[in-house]
Design an enzyme around this catalytic site. Structure first.
Site: not given
Length: 289
Positions: A183, A240
Site C-alpha cells: 500500500r 496510515c
C-alpha cells in the site's frame, strides 16, 4: 491503573470489577458487519461492543462538504456520549481488545487519551491470548448503567493536512506510515484507489510492533527499532490509511517510553482525495523492524 497494555492473566483478575469496562473493537475494513457478528458469536464476559464506523469515527465530510478521510475523528461530544453509554466514568479503567494484534483496539486507546482519560489499555494479544488461557467467552448482549465521564485536556497531539503539507517543504518532522509495504508503494488499488505515500514519509508497518504470537515486543526492542526511524517523538507524525492503525504505532511508542508523537487523523485517505497534493510511489524508506 493500566495506561498502555494489560496481559490476559492480569485482565482475568479484574474481569468482574464494576469499575472496569472492557470493549470489543473487532472490525474488518472490507466486511463492515464482521465486528458486530463476531461479538454476537462470542466475546469477553461483560464486554460492550464498539463500532469502528459509527462510534470510533466521525462524519466523512465536514460541514464544508470537504472529505475528511475514511475514519475521521468523532466529535468529542459524540465520543463522550458513546463512552457514557458503555458505563465509563472518570475513574473507570477501560480495556480495549480485538483479534487482530491490537490494530483496532489501539484506536479506542488513543481516542480515550485524546479526551484526557488516562486509564486506557489494550489487551496484549487480544482475544487469542484470552482464549489461550482457557478463559471463557459469552454471547449475552451487555448493557451498563450510564456513565458520567467528562472530556478533559488531551494527552495526545494531532496535526492537520495543512501542517503535513507544510512539512514536505520544511522537513522538520518525520512522517511515519503504518500501512503494509504494498500500500505504501502504491500497489494495492483495492484499498487505496489512489496509491502511494506522502513524499518523504517512512514506512513502519504496524505489525512490526508485534511478536509472532501477536503480543507486543518488549519495550527495549521497540525503543531500539523506533530510534532507527524517528528522532525526538515530539517531531514525529504517525499516519496510515485512515488514522486507525497509526494509533498502533503510537501505542508502541508509549510502550517503548517514547511519548509525544502526533497523529494525522485524515491520513492517506484524506491526503489522496485532493489531486493537488503531491504523491510519491515505488521504493520506500523502510524502517527496520
Amino acid at each position: 491503573m493500566y495506561t498502555t497494555l494489560i496481559s490476559a492473566s492480569e485482565l482475568a483478575t479484574h474481569i468482574d470489577d464494576p469499575n472496569w469496562v472492557v470493549v470489543d473493537c473487532r472490525h474488518d475494513l472490507v466486511n463492515l458487519a464482521f465486528g458486530r457478528d463476531a461479538y454476537a458469536a462470542g466475546h469477553l464476559p461483560d464486554a460492550v461492543f464498539a463500532d469502528m464506523e459509527t462510534e470510533l469515527s466521525g462524519a466523512k465530510r465536514g460541514e464544508d462538504g470537504i472529505f475528511r478521510g475514511r475514519h475521521p475523528l468523532p466529535e468529542k461530544e459524540a465520543l463522550v456520549a458513546t463512552l457514557r453509554g458503555w458505563g465509563v466514568n472518570d475513574g473507570t479503567q477501560v480495556v480495549a481488545y480485538d483479534a487482530h494484534g491490537g490494530m483496532y483496539a489501539a484506536r479506542l486507546w488513543w481516542l480515550l487519551r485524546w479526551i484526557g482519560h488516562e486509564a486506557s489499555a489494550v489487551l496484549d494479544g487480544g482475544l487469542p491470548a484470552w482464549q489461550a488461557l482457557g478463559q471463557p467467552v459469552v454471547t449475552d448482549i451487555v448493557t451498563k448503567p450510564r456513565g458520567t465521564i467528562q472530556a478533559r485536556a488531551p494527552f495526545v497531539p494531532t496535526v492537520t493536512v495543512a501542517e503535513v503539507l507544510e512539512n514536505i517543504e520544511s522537513a522538520k518532522r518525520t512522517v511515519v506510515d503504518a500501512r503494509a509495504a504494498d500500500r505504501f508503494r502504491g500497489e494495492n488499488e483495492t484499498i487505496d484507489p489512489v496509491g502511494g505515500h506522502i513524499p518523504g514519509a517512512k514506512n513502519r508497518f504496524f505489525k512490526d510492533n508485534l511478536q509472532a504470537d501477536g503480543r507486543f515486543k518488549a519495550p527495549a526492542q521497540l525503543r531500539e527499532e523506533f530510534e532507527g526511524v524517528i528522532g525526538a517523538p515530539s517531531d514525529a507524525i504517525m499516519q496510515c490509511g485512515s488514522g486507525v492503525t497509526a494509533c498502533h504505532n503510537l501505542l508502541a511508542l508509549e510502550v517503548a517510553g517514547m511519548p509525544g508523537a502526533a497523529l494525522y487523523p485524515g491520513s492517506w485517505s484524506e491526503w489522496s482525495s485532493d489531486p493537488a497534493r503531491p504523491v510519491a510511489t515505488g521504493a520506500m524508506k523502510q524502517a527496520e523492524g
